[in-house]
Design a protein around this motif. Structure first.
Motif, short mmCIF file in Angstrom:
data_model
loop_
_atom_site.label_atom_id
_atom_site.label_comp_id
_atom_site.label_asym_id
_atom_site.label_seq_id
_atom_site.Cartn_x
_atom_site.Cartn_y
_atom_site.Cartn_z
N THR A 45 -6.27 11.47 4.07
CA THR A 45 -6.76 10.63 2.97
C THR A 45 -5.66 10.34 1.97
OG1 THR A 45 -8.98 11.58 3.20
CG2 THR A 45 -8.48 10.47 1.14
N ILE A 48 -3.02 7.67 3.56
CA ILE A 48 -3.38 6.25 3.74
C ILE A 48 -3.63 5.54 2.41
CG2 ILE A 48 -4.33 6.67 6.04
CD1 ILE A 48 -7.13 6.36 4.83
N GLN A 49 -3.98 6.28 1.36
CA GLN A 49 -4.18 5.69 0.02
C GLN A 49 -5.06 4.44 0.07
OE1 GLN A 49 -0.36 5.10 -1.83
NE2 GLN A 49 0.15 7.26 -1.84
N LEU A 50 -6.23 4.59 0.64
CA LEU A 50 -7.15 3.46 0.77
C LEU A 50 -7.75 3.09 -0.58
CD1 LEU A 50 -9.58 2.67 3.59
CD2 LEU A 50 -10.50 2.74 1.29
N GLU A 51 -7.80 1.80 -0.86
CA GLU A 51 -8.41 1.33 -2.09
C GLU A 51 -9.15 0.02 -1.85
OE1 GLU A 51 -5.18 0.92 -4.78
OE2 GLU A 51 -4.31 -0.84 -3.79
N ARG A 83 1.55 -1.91 4.84
CA ARG A 83 0.33 -1.98 4.02
C ARG A 83 -0.65 -2.91 4.71
NH1 ARG A 83 -2.03 1.44 0.50
NH2 ARG A 83 -3.22 0.36 -1.11
N TYR A 99 -10.27 -4.11 1.63
CA TYR A 99 -9.62 -2.82 1.50
C TYR A 99 -8.12 -2.98 1.80
CZ TYR A 99 -14.46 -1.37 2.44
OH TYR A 99 -15.83 -1.23 2.42
N ASN A 100 -7.31 -2.20 1.11
CA ASN A 100 -5.88 -2.11 1.41
C ASN A 100 -5.55 -0.64 1.66
OD1 ASN A 100 -5.29 -4.92 0.88
ND2 ASN A 100 -5.52 -4.45 -1.29
N PHE A 101 -4.65 -0.38 2.62
CA PHE A 101 -4.31 1.01 2.92
C PHE A 101 -2.97 1.07 3.64
CE2 PHE A 101 -6.98 -0.82 6.16
CZ PHE A 101 -6.40 -0.47 7.36
N ASN A 102 -2.34 2.24 3.55
CA ASN A 102 -1.07 2.46 4.24
C ASN A 102 -1.33 2.81 5.69
OD1 ASN A 102 0.39 2.08 1.86
ND2 ASN A 102 0.30 4.25 1.32
N CYS A 103 -0.57 2.18 6.58
CA CYS A 103 -0.79 2.43 8.00
C CYS A 103 0.41 1.91 8.79
CB CYS A 103 -2.07 1.75 8.47
SG CYS A 103 -2.44 1.92 10.21
#
Length: 237
Positions: A45, A48-51, A83, A99-103
Motif C-alpha cells: 500500500t 503504490i501510493q494510490l489516490e 505513474r 485513480y492514480n498510483f505508482n506501478c
C-alpha cells in the motif's frame, strides 16, 4: 445449565456475524487467491501510493486494460511512465472519477459491483478499491494454470458484453496497428451493430508511432551508411 447454553448461543451468533462480515468484504474475482500478510499489505500500500482523482486527465493515453460493470460504468486503464491511471466514465463517455498510483509493471482492472479490483501482474496482487480511493482488501494471486488463463482470456480481453451492448478496445491506424503497444479507441456496439466511440486517442497515437517509426528508419540509415563508409574507406587502404 441455562446460563451456559445462553453463553454458547451468544458465542455462535458472534461467530456467524463475523463470518458474514468477512464474506461480504471478500472481493469477487475470477482468480484463486490467498490472504497477504499484514506487513506485506502495509509495504504494498505504501509503495503504490494510490489516490483518487476528481479531475479528468489533461492528456489521454493509450488503453492497456478496461472493464464495464452492470451500471454501465467503464474503467479505462492507461499507461504513463511509472505513474499509472484508471479513469471511470459513464455509458456516454463522460468522466466520473479516477485513480492514480505508482506501478512499474502491467496491470488490469475488473469491477466488483461498484468497487474496482486492480490487478498487478508481476506482483501477483489483487487490490479491491472503493469509489473514495480506499483500499478495502489485498489478496495474493496464486500461480496456477486456471489463473494464467483468466489473465489472458478475461483481464486482458479486448471485448466486454453488458446486456446487449458490446464494448471493444481497438486500434484504427491501418498498417501502423502492428507497432502499437496499447489501444487507441474504445467503442460500444449495440444489438443493431451501430458503433459509438467513447474514448479516442487514435490521432495522437498514430502521430507518436509515425515519429518513432521515422526516427528508427533514420537511425538505421545512418548506422548502415556509417558502416558502408568505414568499409569503403578500409577497402581503399
Amino acid at each position: 445449565m441455562k446460563r451456559k447454553r445462553f453463553i454458547m448461543l451468544i458465542f455462535a451468533i458472534l461467530l456467524f456475524g463475523c463470518g458474514t462480515s468477512q464474506s461480504a468484504l471478500a472481493m469477487d474475482t475470477g482468480f484463486s487467491t490467498q490472504m497477504m500478510q499484514p506487513d506485506e499489505q502495509k509495504t504494498f500500500t505504501t509503495n503504490i501510493q494510490l489516490e483518487k482523482s476528481e479531475n479528468a486527465p489533461v492528456k489521454k493515453n493509450g488503453i492497456v486494460c478496461f472493464d464495464v460493470n452492470d451500471d454501465g460504468l467503464i474503467a479505462v486503464g492507461t499507461n504513463d511512465s511509472s505513474r499509472k491511471s484508471i479513469s471511470v466514465y459513464n455509458s456516454f463517455g463522460e468522466y466520473q472519477y479516477g485513480y492514480n498510483f505508482n506501478c512499474n509493471q502491467s496491470f488490469g482492472v475488473e469491477w466488483d459491483g461498484n468497487n474496482l479490483i486492480i490487478y498487478f501482474v508481476r506482483s501477483d496482487v489483487a487490490a479491491l478499491v472503493d469509489q473514495s480511493g480506499t483500499i478495502l482488501e489485498l489478496q495474493k494471486i496464486e500461480n496456477t494454470i486456471d489463473n494464467n488463463s483468466y489473465w489472458n482470456h478475461f483481464v486482458f480481453a479486448t471485448q466486454r458484453t453488458v446486456d446487449n451492448d458490446k464494448y471493444i478496445i481497438k486500434n484504427d491506424m491501418g498498417l501502423f496497428n502492428i507497432f502499437a503497444s496499447s489501444y487507441s479507441q474504445l467503442v460500444v456496439e449495440d444489438a443493431q451493430g451501430n458503433q459509438t466511440i467513447l474514448y479516442d486517442v487514435n490521432n495522437a497515437q498514430m502521430t507518436k508511432i509515425i515519429i518513432i517509426f521515422v526516427a528508427s528508419i533514420l537511425v538505421f540509415v545512418i548506422a548502415v551508411s556509417t558502416i558502408v563508409h568505414q568499409f569503403l574507406k578500409s577497402h581503399k587502404r
